[in-house]
Design an enzyme around this catalytic site. Structure first.
Site, mmCIF file in Angstrom:
data_model
loop_
_atom_site.group_PDB
_atom_site.id
_atom_site.type_symbol
_atom_site.label_atom_id
_atom_site.label_comp_id
_atom_site.label_asym_id
_atom_site.label_seq_id
_atom_site.Cartn_x
_atom_site.Cartn_y
_atom_site.Cartn_z
ATOM 1 N N SER A 689 53.404 38.976 24.903
ATOM 2 C CA SER A 689 54.829 39.212 25.168
ATOM 3 C C SER A 689 55.111 40.578 25.777
ATOM 4 O O SER A 689 56.259 40.859 26.124
ATOM 5 C CB SER A 689 55.639 39.035 23.878
ATOM 6 N N LYS A 732 63.077 40.122 17.204
ATOM 7 C CA LYS A 732 63.075 41.130 18.263
ATOM 8 C C LYS A 732 64.501 41.562 18.620
ATOM 9 O O LYS A 732 64.770 42.758 18.823
ATOM 10 C CB LYS A 732 62.370 40.575 19.503
#
Length: 787
Positions: A689, A732
């Protein structure tokens, strides 16, 4: 007579061609007299021919055991060293059976087998002994005789006068052969002795074999003596007990055993046990009635009866099916966690409509401190059930779940049955905490044992090794907790309904602190609401400046630190009450630990903010890039995993292939080395990511454009510049919100994940959902590719 006969045959008088007779499960040594029974037609023919000539034959042991008829005369199945022998006597009971008495003459080795013969014949080479003289040979012989005499004394199968016969043998090689022939050892060991030409080596090997045999005989003798002593003791105890029993009957005294047996019988009748459990309990009770209290088995049987009569086979608590009351209890105990609460209310609604429905196996997954374990207590209170908890962290022994069999000393049921007994109810809320941390090793795999426990189709007849009878776990409501799902075996994960508990937003933490944490810590430290007050601003500053976590544990610790400081001042009568504001925090908690570092760290080109997922929630991830003079070198630091390294290489390849569109020199890499670093170098990092962040950081470095200080991003990239979806979006986004990020770049495919994010967070952040890296660079750096 036999010795005179064999002495007449010298090695040079023995024929060089001999008929070969295979032996099974026996080895013939020189000077050894051996009875044989021959039944095979080829062997009968061999014996007949030998009797008509010189009576000398060759004896070779077979590698195959007796009964392996196929390949009897196959040279491959025979050893290469044997003994020539003379037939002393021969008698035939019929045409297909002959009884022989043979005496060994000399060792020989097969040279070649002859072909075209009715039975095995071979050219042989005699083997003469060597190394028969010397002091060491005499010493070995003397030592061997002493050891052998000990074997004769301990072995009931050997005649006592065989030791005297061994002493009369002068030749050391013949002594070694004779002793070997009487030992109870495998044929292959005897064959090794036969094949040794050097007498000294032969004596050494036989001494080793005799020592081994002597150890076995001594151990067996010791065991026999011990067993006999134990049996004598038990017989004596039996007679004494019988006499004691007769004396008590004459005196009219009541036997304590019968009283205890009757007590157990009453308990068994009152428990209304299932059929299998009743049979096992009665069988154990019958054994107990025939034992003496001093017997070790008495304690085992009585402990088992204690367990089987203490378990709640039919005892249940009544469920609270008032849904409004249950919802109120859940809301009182926990703020937020709407999905988990909704699932519990649904379970209650189904139970209200269908009372015999099987309970779900819920698995709460989330970072530490998000309320997974305390939610289990709350569920039990809402249902009106009893609660028990089993910590699975570090459990590696399957017996922890299934228990030990009663054959083991100190055996007990597994912790599942122990928990059921403690609750005194067969339908408690049973929490299996930290199921992702179950280990496995040589003692077993606890996760395999949990498969039956956590399967509603099987756990109605859960079998604990100690109880050895089925126990119905279908009424138990099992709840499991975990920080991550990856370490849970797939088969076990498939049996559970996963409910994710994500981290809390700042506003949620403020509400939880005011409703739950501050009142609880005030009470634990002997304070009241008048003595300690905390402003909303101070709570917010503790959350943002002193703790950065998905859960609430550190926040509660900091509140506890303040409560201790206030309690100290009030106890010393310095103050009567204190209102904590932002200005007071440094006095109690020290300097602020976390500051807004984003602007400082992203003010220069080559630095980009990414988002990472950890077991403790989401975190900001800074990626720094720099260039220096060199020749196409790429350095990666910060304890990066293989996947993250590959993302960096992919990002560099994309930039090199699209240098013109990005607005940089296409040959920039020819004269430069590039270094990418991810700070917090002591912490291992991995995953795809960070690909978008790395590409943006490199583009920022090479174009000289700084990235917006309040912008963060996440996503995986391909060589073609596509942005692929990643996981942990909610964690996140919450981490970005805690850090004050205002702009987020996310993959287009992750747009659906915003449904789980609180509305106030969604409105405070501007989201860009992109699926192409050029669009990312346009937002982050203002790069517009030429058309």
């Amino acid at each position: 007579m036999d010795q005179q006969l064999s002495a007449g045959f010298q090695p040079d008088t023995i024929p060089t061609t001999l008929p070969i007779l295979p032996l099974f499960d026996v080895v013939c040594f020189p000077k050894m007299v051996l009875p044989l029974v021959v039944m095979e037609s080829e062997s009968i023919s061999l014996i007949d021919n030998a009797m008509e000539t010189n009576r000398i034959i060759g004896l070779i042991s077979s590698k195959e055991p007796q009964g392996a008829e196929e390949g009897v005369y196959n040279p491959e199945n025979l050893y290469t060293v044997g003994t020539s022998a003379v037939i002393l006597k021969m008698a035939k009971s019929d045409e297909n059976r002959a009884q022989l008495m043979v005496q060994g003459l000399n060792r020989f080795k097969i040279d070649t087998y002859l072909s075209g013969t009715p039975y095995l014949q071979a050219n042989v080479k005699p083997i003469s002994e060597k190394g028969m003289l010397g002091k060491k040979v005499k010493a070995l012989k003397s030592n061997l005789l002493d050891l052998y005499n000990n074997i004769v004394k301990l072995s009931p199968s050997l005649p006592q006068d065989i030791g005297s016969m061994a002493k009369s043998i002068e030749e050391p090689g013949i002594l070694a052969d004779m002793i070997t022939s009487t030992l109870n050892i495998p044929v292959i060991e005897k064959q090794k002795v036969l094949e040794i030409q050097d007498v000294k080596k032969r004596l050494t090997l036989v001494t080793r074999l005799v020592n081994s045999q002597l150890e076995i005989l001594e151990l067996g003798s010791k065991i026999q003596t011990q067993v006999k002593g134990d049996m004598d003791k038990k017989q004596k105890e039996y007679y004494l007990r019988q006499q004691l029993k007769a004396i008590k009957e004459e005196l009219g005294e009541t036997d304590e055993i019968s009283v205890e047996v009757e007590e157990y019988r009453t308990k068994i009748n009152e428990k209304n046990l299932p059929e299998e459990a009743l049979k096992e309990a009665e069988r154990e009770l019958h054994r107990l009635s025939r034992m003496h209290p001093s017997s070790s088995e008495y304690t085992v049987a009585s402990t088992y009866l204690d367990w089987i009569t203490a378990l709640p086979w039919n005892d249940s608590t009544e469920d609270n099916l008032d849904i409004k009351k249950a919802r109120k209890i859940l809301d009182e105990d926990h703020f937020g966690l709407e999905k988990a609460k909704k699932r519990i209310i649904e379970y209650l609604a189904v139970r209200k409509l269908k009372s015999d429905s099987r309970g779900p196996i819920l698995c709460f997954v989330g970072p530490p401190g998000t309320g997974k374990t305390s939610l289990g207590h709350s569920i039990a209170r809402a249902l009106g059930r009893k609660f028990t908890r089993m910590a699975l962290g570090g459990v590696r022994d399957e017996a922890e779940v299934r228990g030990h069999r009663r054959t083991y000393v100190g055996a007990l049921p597994g912790r599942i049955i122990q928990g059921i007994r403690r609750t005194e109810s067969n339908n408690p809320v049973f929490m299996l905490d930290e199921i992702d941390k179950v280990g496995n090793d040589f003692r077993g795999d606890p996760s395999s044992a949990l498969l039956e426990v956590l399967d509603p189709e099987q756990n109605f007849s859960f079998s604990d090794h100690y109880l050895d009878v089925p126990f119905d776990l279908s009424k138990v409501m099992f709840i499991t907790t975990a920080n991550i799902l990856d370490t849970i075996p797939p088969a076990l994960r498939d049996r559970m309904e996963v409910l994710p508990l994500h981290g809390y937003t700042e506003d949620e933490k403020i509400d939880i602190a005011n409703r739950y944490l501050i009142p609880r810590q005030r009470k634990e430290h002997g304070l009241n609401a008048r003595q300690l007050k905390m402003t909303k601003g101070s709570v917010r500053r503790i959350i943002s400046g002193y703790t950065r976590e998905a859960g609430l544990r550190n926040l509660e610790r900091e509140i506890a630190n303040i409560c201790r400081g206030v309690a100290s001042q009030i106890a010393e009568k310095k103050k009567k009450s204190i209102a904590i504001t932002i200005d007071h925090l440094a006095e109690y908690l020290g300097p602020q630990r976390f500051t807004s570092e984003e602007i400082a760290r992203t003010s220069t080109p080559g630095v980009a903010m990414g988002l990472a997922w950890t077991q403790a929630g989401g975190e900001l991830l800074f990626i720094e890039a720099t260039a220096m003079k060199g020749n196409k070198g790429l350095t990666l630091t910060g304890q990066l995993g293989d996947i993250m390294k590959e993302s960096a290489t992919t990002a560099l390849s994309f930039i090199r292939s699209n240098a013109g569109a990005i607005g940089i020199d296409e040959n920039f890499f020819s004269t430069r080395d590039i270094h990418i670093h991810v700070p917090a170098g002591a912490i291992p990092k991995d995953g795809p990511s960070a690909g978008v962040t790395m590409l943006t950081a490199l583009s920022s470095l090479l174009t000289g454009k700084a990235i917006h200080s309040k912008l963060a991003m996440t996503g995986e990239i391909t060589l073609r510049g596509q942005v692929l979806p990643v996981g942990g979006i909610k964690e996140k986004v919450l981490a970005a919100h805690r850090a004050g990020i205002k702009i987020l770049i996310l993959p287009s495919w992750n747009k659906k994940d915003l449904e789980d994010i609180p509305k106030n967070v969604r409105t405070s952040i501007k989201f860009h959902f992109l699926d192409n890296m050029m669009d990312v660079l346009k937002i982050a750096l203002g790069i517009v590719p030429p058309r």
